[in-house]
Design a protein around this motif. Structure first.
Motif, PDB file in Angstrom:
ATOM      1  N   LEU A  64      39.884  43.052  45.346  1.00 43.83           N
ATOM      2  CA  LEU A  64      40.662  44.165  45.903  1.00 43.83           C
ATOM      3  C   LEU A  64      41.744  44.633  44.943  1.00 43.83           C
ATOM      4  O   LEU A  64      41.936  45.828  44.744  1.00 43.83           O
ATOM      5  CB  LEU A  64      41.298  43.756  47.231  1.00 43.83           C
ATOM      6  N   TRP A  65      42.458  43.667  44.346  1.00 46.01           N
ATOM      7  CA  TRP A  65      43.551  44.018  43.433  1.00 46.01           C
ATOM      8  C   TRP A  65      43.019  44.909  42.302  1.00 46.01           C
ATOM      9  O   TRP A  65      43.612  45.923  41.965  1.00 46.01           O
ATOM     10  CB  TRP A  65      44.174  42.755  42.842  1.00 46.01           C
ATOM     11  N   VAL A  66      41.870  44.518  41.739  1.00 50.00           N
ATOM     12  CA  VAL A  66      41.307  45.265  40.611  1.00 50.00           C
ATOM     13  C   VAL A  66      40.782  46.623  41.076  1.00 50.00           C
ATOM     14  O   VAL A  66      41.033  47.644  40.425  1.00 50.00           O
ATOM     15  CB  VAL A  66      40.215  44.432  39.897  1.00 50.00           C
ATOM     16  N   ALA A  67      40.095  46.644  42.215  1.00 48.48           N
ATOM     17  CA  ALA A  67      39.570  47.920  42.717  1.00 48.48           C
ATOM     18  C   ALA A  67      40.712  48.885  43.055  1.00 48.48           C
ATOM     19  O   ALA A  67      40.606  50.096  42.832  1.00 48.48           O
ATOM     20  CB  ALA A  67      38.697  47.689  43.947  1.00 48.48           C
ATOM     21  N   ALA A  68      41.807  48.347  43.572  1.00 50.68           N
ATOM     22  CA  ALA A  68      42.926  49.187  44.008  1.00 50.68           C
ATOM     23  C   ALA A  68      43.591  49.918  42.843  1.00 50.68           C
ATOM     24  O   ALA A  68      44.213  50.959  43.032  1.00 50.68           O
ATOM     25  CB  ALA A  68      43.969  48.334  44.736  1.00 50.68           C
ATOM     26  N   ARG A  69      43.430  49.373  41.644  1.00 51.46           N
ATOM     27  CA  ARG A  69      44.022  50.001  40.481  1.00 51.46           C
ATOM     28  C   ARG A  69      43.530  51.440  40.315  1.00 51.46           C
ATOM     29  O   ARG A  69      44.270  52.315  39.886  1.00 51.46           O
ATOM     30  CB  ARG A  69      43.663  49.168  39.236  1.00 51.46           C
ATOM     31  N   GLY A 111      49.655  39.270  33.782  1.00 49.38           N
ATOM     32  CA  GLY A 111      48.918  40.524  33.605  1.00 49.38           C
ATOM     33  C   GLY A 111      48.330  40.997  34.922  1.00 49.38           C
ATOM     34  O   GLY A 111      48.408  42.185  35.259  1.00 49.38           O
ATOM     35  N   VAL A 112      47.768  40.083  35.690  1.00 47.78           N
ATOM     36  CA  VAL A 112      47.194  40.440  36.991  1.00 47.78           C
ATOM     37  C   VAL A 112      48.300  40.878  37.955  1.00 47.78           C
ATOM     38  O   VAL A 112      48.139  41.840  38.700  1.00 47.78           O
ATOM     39  CB  VAL A 112      46.388  39.255  37.582  1.00 47.78           C
TER      40      VAL A 112
END
Lengths: 207, 207
Positions: free
Chosen positions: A121-126, B178-179
């Motif tokens: 989710l964190w990565v997709a939310a970017r 970074g995350v």
């Protein structure tokens, strides 16, 4: 058919509220499972509803959007995991061994399915503004709660210099180790590295 | 038209090899830019070719698959970034200040576009077997190179106990930071945390 006068108890009725709670729990579990198995792109509301055995109507009633569903899932399961960690920690010995066990428990959390689902989710939310708006407050809340939990489990005194930053660094380090474990089993390296870190952390935390 | 006898030099000819190298460089740059801007799902070979101003034919000639393209992009740009870090480090002062500056340089790398692009791939590869097969060897190589670079920049003596693990922990910590910086600007917290970390690292590394 027995008449009312035979005093057979009425069929067991699950109150509406409890059924709703069970439906939501199934949806949230299914969401995290989907994120782990298929990633963000494969976690559609249709797939989740099917997996949870919940009708689309019921799903939309509880979680009207995909962003609402996944945010609720990660938020709810993080809270549940925090409660489990507290319960596990209650049975830990006091003394120097405790710090080692607490770090191991946290490391397990940061390499487990819930971490993987949250990272999706964190990565997709970017690059997804709707998801981002839903996640930013959750990220802040989860961050604060994880910090408070860690302080509590370690019995750390944050008024002492460097302690607050070292507790934070422990969590950031574990997040980094979680990412390093995504594609291959990094447990041997992680164990060796954490052995050294636990000793340093013990020195920093000791009164 | 001038004849050969007028001795006008022939039109400048870019050798084929050099043109190929320039085409590849444009494709790799465009790939990382696409990953940063649109994420993995938006980084299709068509979008990258258009952005790079390269024909589909030329692109397929150099990088026959999407996995080959993105793996080459992250591999190539990581190497180039490592060279830049070495060059930057060459101008750093010696003495205690050096460690602080090296950690700051690495922290900047772990919050920059290349880290974001790599993270998009790492996460996508978890549920994409073709990408995973391409990335696992790259991840191992990048991990080794980043470790070697950090040891070199810090002038760390890995034969001393705990030094190797502390260098590794620094890189894992920076990955975690970074995350934490993906969805919101985490620089204030990161700066405070790294200040403490640098002091601890200096104590471990000092002869």
């Amino acid at each position: 058919m027995p008449s009312a006068s035979t005093r057979v108890p009425p069929p067991e009725r699950v109150p509406q509220q409890e059924r709703s709670r069970a439906t939501r729990a199934r949806l949230l579990e299914a969401t995290v499972e989907c994120l782990v198995e298929h990633g963000w792109s494969g976690t559609t509301t249709t797939v989740v509803a099917a997996r949870a055995g919940v009708s689309r109507g019921a799903q939309l009633h509880h979680y009207p959007t995909r962003a609402a569903l996944v945010t609720a899932a990660v938020g709810h399961l993080t809270e549940r995991r925090a409660e489990e960690l507290r319960a596990e920690a209650a049975s830990l010995p006091t003394g120097p061994e405790r710090l080692d066990r607490v770090v191991d428990m946290l490391a397990a959390a940061f390499t487990g399915p819930l971490f993987v689902a949250a990272l999706e989710l964190w990565v997709a939310a970017r690059t997804d503004p709707e998801l981002r708006d839903a996640l930013v407050p959750l990220e802040a809340r989860v961050g604060r709660e994880m910090h408070r939990l860690t302080v509590e489990l370690l019995g750390a005194d944050e008024r002492r210099p460097g302690v607050r930053e070292s507790v934070q660094a422990t969590l950031d380090l574990l997040r980094g180790l979680g990412v390093a474990n995504l594609l291959s089993d990094d447990s041997a390296r992680r164990t060796a590295l954490l052995l050294t870190w636990k000793r340093q952390l013990a020195t920093i935390l000791e009164p």
